[in-house]
Design an enzyme around this catalytic site. Sequence first.
Site, short mmCIF file in Angstrom:
data_model
loop_
_atom_site.label_atom_id
_atom_site.label_comp_id
_atom_site.label_asym_id
_atom_site.label_seq_id
_atom_site.Cartn_x
_atom_site.Cartn_y
_atom_site.Cartn_z
N ASN A 1 -8.46 27.15 -6.25
CA ASN A 1 -9.83 26.85 -6.66
C ASN A 1 -9.96 26.49 -8.14
OD1 ASN A 1 -12.94 27.20 -6.67
ND2 ASN A 1 -12.24 28.81 -8.07
N TYR B 1 -10.89 13.78 -13.80
CA TYR B 1 -11.29 14.76 -12.79
C TYR B 1 -11.19 14.15 -11.38
CZ TYR B 1 -14.11 18.45 -10.61
OH TYR B 1 -14.56 19.48 -9.82
N ALA B 2 -11.67 12.92 -11.22
CA ALA B 2 -11.61 12.25 -9.93
C ALA B 2 -10.17 12.08 -9.46
CB ALA B 2 -12.32 10.90 -9.99
#
Length: 240
Positions: free
Chosen positions: A81, A146-147
């Site tokens: 996570n 991030y993508a």
Amino acid sequence: MNRLKDKVAVVTGGARGIGKCICELFVDEGARVVAIDIMALNYEKENVEGYAADLCSPGEVDKFVDYVLKKYGKIDILINNAGITRDALIEKMSDEMWDAVINVNLKAVFNLTRRVYPSMRENKSGSIVNISSVVGEYGNIGQSNYAASKAGIIGLTKSWAKEFSRKGDAIRVNAVAPGYANTEMMATVPETVLESIREKTMLKRLAEPSEIAYAVLFLASGESSYVTGHVLSVNGGLRL
């Protein structure tokens, strides 16, 4: 219910937000949880233990996994996570911004899963849930690092689902791709931007962390015993 009774779960990025919510929900469902983050963790609930380590360091990952296996004897569930953002348009994105996001969001997932997998293989069972993002599915302006990292998570998920089950072992690998949720990461986002996100979302609101956590619980538990290699989008109908 005790959907995770007697299970041992490792949750990364467990200090706050969605990660903390996952830890607390798993404990309520009967699991013993080890929450790992870069900072020291303290939990009021029993059966959840905090552990501080840098998942980008293979040496620290080795020590952590050895510790968990020695203390608990197994790892049934792994929730990858932990994640960070360092947003900027491409012409303003530094090498440091790119490397930081790729290292934490992608390389650390590789580091930990590579080390946890052998124990699952020995037990011939396990559930791994990787946290991707709606941005990994559709992209977003100013978030190319991030993508890329979250799209990479989807690639890892599908590859590992094939690789880890190829000898008939019941090791499942899935991903959850959340939309925008009411977490600390969103606290600095201007209200005008948040309103735009809500308007683009069919349900016209942000997610609560618990709504993401329940999706993770489903994929971690035996209720999804015939689900692997899947990306579960939990985004309220958001389209970027």
